[in-house]
Scaffold this motif. Structure first.
Motif, PDB file in Angstrom:
ATOM      1  N   GLU A  54       0.818  -1.218   0.000  1.00 14.76           N
ATOM      2  CA  GLU A  54       0.000   0.000   0.000  1.00 14.76           C
ATOM      3  C   GLU A  54       0.854   1.271   0.000  1.00 14.76           C
ATOM      4  N   VAL A  55       1.991   1.217   0.674  1.00 11.42           N
ATOM      5  CA  VAL A  55       2.841   2.399   0.804  1.00 11.42           C
ATOM      6  C   VAL A  55       3.558   2.714  -0.515  1.00 11.42           C
ATOM      7  N   ARG A  56       4.083   1.696  -1.168  1.00  9.76           N
ATOM      8  CA  ARG A  56       4.875   1.909  -2.380  1.00  9.76           C
ATOM      9  C   ARG A  56       4.117   2.671  -3.466  1.00  9.76           C
ATOM     10  N   PRO A  57       2.877   2.290  -3.807  1.00  9.28           N
ATOM     11  CA  PRO A  57       2.176   3.045  -4.860  1.00  9.28           C
ATOM     12  C   PRO A  57       2.005   4.528  -4.519  1.00  9.28           C
ATOM     13  N   PHE A  58       1.754   4.820  -3.247  1.00  5.38           N
ATOM     14  CA  PHE A  58       1.599   6.229  -2.855  1.00  5.38           C
ATOM     15  C   PHE A  58       2.909   6.985  -3.032  1.00  5.38           C
ATOM     16  N   THR A  59       4.003   6.399  -2.568  1.00  4.29           N
ATOM     17  CA  THR A  59       5.297   7.080  -2.697  1.00  4.29           C
ATOM     18  C   THR A  59       5.724   7.185  -4.153  1.00  4.29           C
ATOM     19  N   ALA A  60       5.418   6.174  -4.951  1.00  3.80           N
ATOM     20  CA  ALA A  60       5.790   6.191  -6.370  1.00  3.80           C
ATOM     21  C   ALA A  60       4.997   7.235  -7.147  1.00  3.80           C
TER      22      ALA A  60
END
Length: 156
Positions: free
Chosen positions: A85-91
């Motif tokens: 969940e975190v990776r898509p937001f940061t990307a």
């Protein structure tokens, strides 16, 4: 910004690998500084990253206690789950998001407001701070700590 998150995720994985050769009682042992011990600190890093990102996305934060995840496998699994969940937001981070404001109320009733860019940098610095604590505890155990070098990680 993404490169610093990727750095933290690589270092975190390196610490998980490091932990595989440490007896569980040492991973759970209460230590001076930080939030408790090695495993509890890794859990705390994951919790803080996920909870702040959830706040930025308007989702409820994670509120489970460490005791529910008090094994290396459980902490690693939690990290992998939250990373999805975190990776898509940061990307998807853009300059336009820097000045957006998150307003929240702390448990003590205090109203607070922070810019998204400030929160993202806090999350990055928070993990780096705790990784330094892990390095000290590693030396106390007579083990070589994970390298904190940003270079030679293939990030660029």
């Amino acid at each position: 910004m993404l490169k610093l998150f990727e750095y933290n995720w690589q270092v975190r994985q390196d610490w998980f690998d490091w932990c595989r050769d440490v007896p569980e009682e040492e991973l759970l042992k209460k230590r001076t500084g930080g939030v408790g011990g090695i495993l509890h600190t890794l859990f705390h890093i994951i919790d803080v990253e996920y909870s702040w990102i959830c706040g930025l996305e308007g989702k409820p934060e994670f509120k489970e206690p460490f005791d529910a995840y008090a094994s290396l496998k459980q902490v690693m699994d939690l990290s992998a789950e939250f990373h999805k969940e975190v990776r898509p937001f940061t990307a998807a981070w853009t300059e336009d998001m820097e000045q957006k404001v998150l307003t929240d109320t702390w448990p003590n009733g205090e109203k607070v407001s922070f810019k998204y860019g400030e929160i993202m940098r806090h999350v990055i610095a928070h993990e780096i701070h705790h990784i330094g604590q892990l390095s000290v505890w590693s030396r106390e155990l007579g083990k070589v700590p994970v390298t904190a070098n940003f270079i030679r990680r293939g990030l660029f």
